[in-house]
Design a protein around this motif. Structure first.
Motif, PDB file in Angstrom:
ATOM      1  N   LYS A  17      80.503  47.703  13.793  1.00 38.70           N
ATOM      2  CA  LYS A  17      80.599  48.315  12.462  1.00 38.70           C
ATOM      3  C   LYS A  17      79.416  49.226  12.180  1.00 38.70           C
ATOM      4  N   ASN A  18      78.238  48.849  12.635  1.00 40.49           N
ATOM      5  CA  ASN A  18      77.029  49.591  12.287  1.00 40.49           C
ATOM      6  C   ASN A  18      76.665  50.684  13.300  1.00 40.49           C
ATOM      7  N   LYS A  19      76.645  50.367  14.605  1.00 40.25           N
ATOM      8  CA  LYS A  19      76.335  51.351  15.648  1.00 40.25           C
ATOM      9  C   LYS A  19      74.967  52.004  15.419  1.00 40.25           C
ATOM     10  N   TYR A  20      73.935  51.189  15.175  1.00 42.78           N
ATOM     11  CA  TYR A  20      72.603  51.726  14.945  1.00 42.78           C
ATOM     12  C   TYR A  20      72.066  52.440  16.190  1.00 42.78           C
ATOM     13  N   ALA A  21      72.225  51.802  17.362  1.00 38.48           N
ATOM     14  CA  ALA A  21      71.644  52.366  18.582  1.00 38.48           C
ATOM     15  C   ALA A  21      72.220  53.742  18.893  1.00 38.48           C
ATOM     16  N   SER A  22      73.506  53.927  18.674  1.00 38.00           N
ATOM     17  CA  SER A  22      74.125  55.224  18.956  1.00 38.00           C
ATOM     18  C   SER A  22      73.520  56.325  18.093  1.00 38.00           C
ATOM     19  N   GLN A  23      73.318  56.026  16.792  1.00 37.68           N
ATOM     20  CA  GLN A  23      72.751  57.037  15.903  1.00 37.68           C
ATOM     21  C   GLN A  23      71.293  57.334  16.254  1.00 37.68           C
ATOM     22  N   VAL A  24      70.551  56.308  16.688  1.00 37.54           N
ATOM     23  CA  VAL A  24      69.162  56.538  17.093  1.00 37.54           C
ATOM     24  C   VAL A  24      69.124  57.416  18.340  1.00 37.54           C
ATOM     25  N   ARG A  25      69.997  57.168  19.293  1.00 41.69           N
ATOM     26  CA  ARG A  25      70.027  57.985  20.508  1.00 41.69           C
ATOM     27  C   ARG A  25      70.361  59.437  20.182  1.00 41.69           C
ATOM     28  N   PHE A  26      71.309  59.646  19.253  1.00 44.35           N
ATOM     29  CA  PHE A  26      71.621  61.013  18.837  1.00 44.35           C
ATOM     30  C   PHE A  26      70.397  61.692  18.220  1.00 44.35           C
ATOM     31  N   ALA A  27      69.650  60.937  17.391  1.00 45.92           N
ATOM     32  CA  ALA A  27      68.458  61.511  16.761  1.00 45.92           C
ATOM     33  C   ALA A  27      67.408  61.864  17.809  1.00 45.92           C
ATOM     34  N   VAL A  28      67.205  61.004  18.814  1.00 43.78           N
ATOM     35  CA  VAL A  28      66.246  61.281  19.885  1.00 43.78           C
ATOM     36  C   VAL A  28      66.687  62.505  20.687  1.00 43.78           C
ATOM     37  N   TRP A  29      67.960  62.556  21.013  1.00 40.31           N
ATOM     38  CA  TRP A  29      68.485  63.705  21.776  1.00 40.31           C
ATOM     39  C   TRP A  29      68.256  65.010  21.016  1.00 40.31           C
ATOM     40  N   GLY A  30      68.562  65.024  19.736  1.00 42.49           N
ATOM     41  CA  GLY A  30      68.390  66.237  18.943  1.00 42.49           C
ATOM     42  C   GLY A  30      66.942  66.653  18.836  1.00 42.49           C
ATOM     43  N   ALA A  31      66.035  65.673  18.668  1.00 43.44           N
ATOM     44  CA  ALA A  31      64.612  66.000  18.539  1.00 43.44           C
ATOM     45  C   ALA A  31      64.065  66.569  19.847  1.00 43.44           C
ATOM     46  N   LEU A  32      64.455  65.985  20.976  1.00 38.96           N
ATOM     47  CA  LEU A  32      63.971  66.484  22.261  1.00 38.96           C
ATOM     48  C   LEU A  32      64.522  67.873  22.556  1.00 38.96           C
ATOM     49  N   LYS A  33      65.775  68.110  22.231  1.00 45.31           N
ATOM     50  CA  LYS A  33      66.363  69.423  22.441  1.00 45.31           C
ATOM     51  C   LYS A  33      65.654  70.478  21.601  1.00 45.31           C
ATOM     52  N   ALA A  34      65.404  70.118  20.305  1.00 45.06           N
ATOM     53  CA  ALA A  34      64.762  71.080  19.412  1.00 45.06           C
ATOM     54  C   ALA A  34      63.340  71.410  19.863  1.00 45.06           C
ATOM     55  N   ALA A  35      62.657  70.450  20.483  1.00 43.87           N
ATOM     56  CA  ALA A  35      61.275  70.673  20.938  1.00 43.87           C
ATOM     57  C   ALA A  35      61.214  71.247  22.346  1.00 43.87           C
ATOM     58  N   GLY A  36      62.352  71.419  22.987  1.00 43.95           N
ATOM     59  CA  GLY A  36      62.376  71.962  24.338  1.00 43.95           C
ATOM     60  C   GLY A  36      61.900  70.996  25.401  1.00 43.95           C
ATOM     61  N   VAL A  37      61.980  69.695  25.124  1.00 48.56           N
ATOM     62  CA  VAL A  37      61.565  68.687  26.092  1.00 48.56           C
ATOM     63  C   VAL A  37      62.730  68.426  27.039  1.00 48.56           C
ATOM     64  N   GLU A  38      62.446  68.437  28.303  1.00 46.57           N
ATOM     65  CA  GLU A  38      63.499  68.257  29.310  1.00 46.57           C
ATOM     66  C   GLU A  38      63.732  66.777  29.567  1.00 46.57           C
ATOM     67  N   MET A  39      65.016  66.398  29.583  1.00 45.79           N
ATOM     68  CA  MET A  39      65.403  65.043  29.973  1.00 45.79           C
ATOM     69  C   MET A  39      65.948  65.140  31.393  1.00 45.79           C
ATOM     70  N   PRO A  40      65.242  64.621  32.379  1.00 48.17           N
ATOM     71  CA  PRO A  40      65.580  64.878  33.779  1.00 48.17           C
ATOM     72  C   PRO A  40      66.819  64.109  34.229  1.00 48.17           C
ATOM     73  N   TYR A  41      67.319  64.558  35.349  1.00 51.81           N
ATOM     74  CA  TYR A  41      68.394  63.838  36.020  1.00 51.81           C
ATOM     75  C   TYR A  41      67.991  63.731  37.484  1.00 51.81           C
ATOM     76  N   PRO A  42      68.575  62.811  38.228  1.00 54.23           N
ATOM     77  CA  PRO A  42      68.111  62.569  39.602  1.00 54.23           C
ATOM     78  C   PRO A  42      68.236  63.817  40.483  1.00 54.23           C
ATOM     79  N   HIS A  43      67.200  64.082  41.273  1.00 56.12           N
ATOM     80  CA  HIS A  43      67.202  65.160  42.250  1.00 56.12           C
ATOM     81  C   HIS A  43      66.998  64.576  43.649  1.00 56.12           C
ATOM     82  N   ARG A  44      67.612  65.191  44.615  1.00 52.57           N
ATOM     83  CA  ARG A  44      67.425  64.771  46.004  1.00 52.57           C
ATOM     84  C   ARG A  44      67.027  66.013  46.843  1.00 52.57           C
ATOM     85  N   VAL A  45      65.966  65.871  47.607  1.00 49.57           N
ATOM     86  CA  VAL A  45      65.501  66.961  48.479  1.00 49.57           C
ATOM     87  C   VAL A  45      65.920  66.629  49.914  1.00 49.57           C
TER      88      VAL A  45
END
Length: 437
Positions: free
Chosen positions: A400-428
């Protein structure tokens, strides 16, 4: 006719005197004079009722905004106004009975008139005052016939006749009258018990100063006391020796000790839960057995948990006493949750808290007490730096509440707005040529 003869012979001692009395009254001038007095008493009662009824209604009626027991009693008194006329006639006739007996030497007609007026009062009571369907049914088929027989002077003889009819079941003997009396008294007592239980339960639930567990315990205790008293009173009315009930209770105690141990354990555990109040309705709990959900009902045998997907789990009360119980909420207490995320190794970590925390603090459900949002460095991963964001909310993070989902959305938006990169796995992949190639 041959089949009716035995029945008529049995009814003759009852009906014969009544028919003889009717013939005497029809030929007696004194009886006719008393009939005239009864008519005058009724006419006077009707006149007084028309004058006194509206005045009594205005005098008794409380103000519309009035509350409390006195106001409720006055409202109930207004319901009795339809009895005014027949009771006035009964009272006037009773006042003149002594004078009539001294004047005519007999007051049999006056006594009959009093009983008729009493019957009219009972009829008005059943027709105009009783609104409960069950009570109206009893009044229509039990009270009214009894009042009619009393008015005709037949109630006593018929009662004696029913007392003489006995039913035998082995060594047990009881009369038809006792059976009728027990059935009527039992129905009335247990209806009164149900009504009293509803009233007491509503009163207890309205006491906001009591804890929910205390209210539930008081409600169950009142219910047991009311129906226990009704049962004992019914046994007394039916003439059953209460020592037999004591013997039955002893046998029942032995049966509980031998074969109903689990039921007794669950019942006692339920009482302990209600007294202690450590878990109550509205708490979100998790048991060692894996059952978890919000407590929606606590009964004498079990607690009912409602899961996030709407399913109900019935958990015996004993499990709450003998196993470990995690209570996530005590009537809306605060709870701490966390979400994890990862940023690139190129990120300015000293500035990350200034980017993420304001976005999370702006969420309306995130609490500042007992502690505001906190960002912690959790570790160094293969693809980036791991962080954990802790926050407090007043409730449970459920479907009913889904607090964690809304917090993750807020973190995602803040990082995007600040230009902070959220990495994904790379293989060389390195391709090396052999030395002999």
């Amino acid at each position: 006719m041959d089949t009716l003869a035995p029945l008529l012979s049995k009814l003759d001692p009852i009906i014969g005197p009544w028919l003889a009395t009717a013939r005497d009254w029809a030929t007696s001038p004194a009886a006719w004079s008393q009939f005239v007095a009864l008519v005058l008493a009724w006419a006077l009662a009707v006149g007084l009722g028309r004058r006194l009824g509206p005045r009594l209604g205005a005098l008794i009626a409380p103000k519309a905004e009035a509350r409390g027991l006195i106001a409720q009693a006055r409202r109930w008194s207004l319901l009795l106004l339809p009895l005014l006329v027949p009771l006035l006639a009964y009272g006037l006739t009773a006042l003149g009975e002594a004078f009539t007996r001294s004047l005519f030497g007999s007051g049999a007609v006056i006594a009959f008139g009093k009983r008729v007026f009493l019957f009219l009062a009972v009829r008005a009571f059943v027709r105009d005052i009783l609104t409960e369907p069950f009570l109206r049914l009893l009044g229509r088929y039990i009270l009214l016939p009894a009042a009619a027989l009393y008015a005709l002077g037949l109630l006593g003889p018929i009662t004696l006749w029913l007392e003489s009819l006995t039913i035998e079941l082995g060594n047990i003997h009881f009369s038809v009258m006792a059976l009728i009396r027990g059935a009527v008294a039992g129905a009335l007592l247990f209806w009164l018990g149900s009504w009293s239980n509803r009233q007491s339960a509503d009163y207890i639930r309205a006491q906001d100063g009591l804890r929910p567990a205390t209210r539930a315990l008081a409600t169950k205790a009142a219910e047991m006391a009311i129906f226990g008293a009704a049962f004992l009173l019914l046994m007394s009315i039916m003439g059953i020796d209460l020592t037999a009930v004591a013997v039955l209770g002893g046998a029942l105690g032995v049966g509980i000790g031998l074969g109903l141990q689990q039921i007794a354990a669950n019942f006692i555990s339920g009482v302990i839960l209600l007294v202690e109040g450590q878990t109550t309705v509205g708490d979100y709990v998790e048991l060692d057995g894996g059952e978890k959900g919000t407590i929606v009902k606590m009964t004498a045998r079990a607690c009912v948990l409602e899961t996030f997907d709407g399913k109900w789990i019935v958990v015996p009360n004993e499990h709450f006493i003998t196993s470990r119980v995690i209570n996530y909420s005590d009537q809306g207490s605060a709870n701490r949750y966390d979400v994890s995320f990862q940023v690139s190794y190129d990120t300015d970590l000293e500035r990350l808290a200034e980017v993420v925390l304001p976005a999370v603090e702006a969420l309306p459900f995130v609490l500042k007490s007992p502690e505001g949002p906190d960002l912690e460095l959790a570790g160094f991963g293969e693809s980036g730096v791991d962080f954990t964001l802790e926050y407090w909310v007043n409730g449970i993070d459920d479907g009913k509440n889904k607090y964690a989902s809304q917090v993750r959305f807020a973190v995602w938006g803040a990082l995007k707005a600040a230009g902070v990169e959220m990495p994904y796995p790379h293989r060389v992949v390195e391709l090396r040529q052999g030395a002999g190639a």
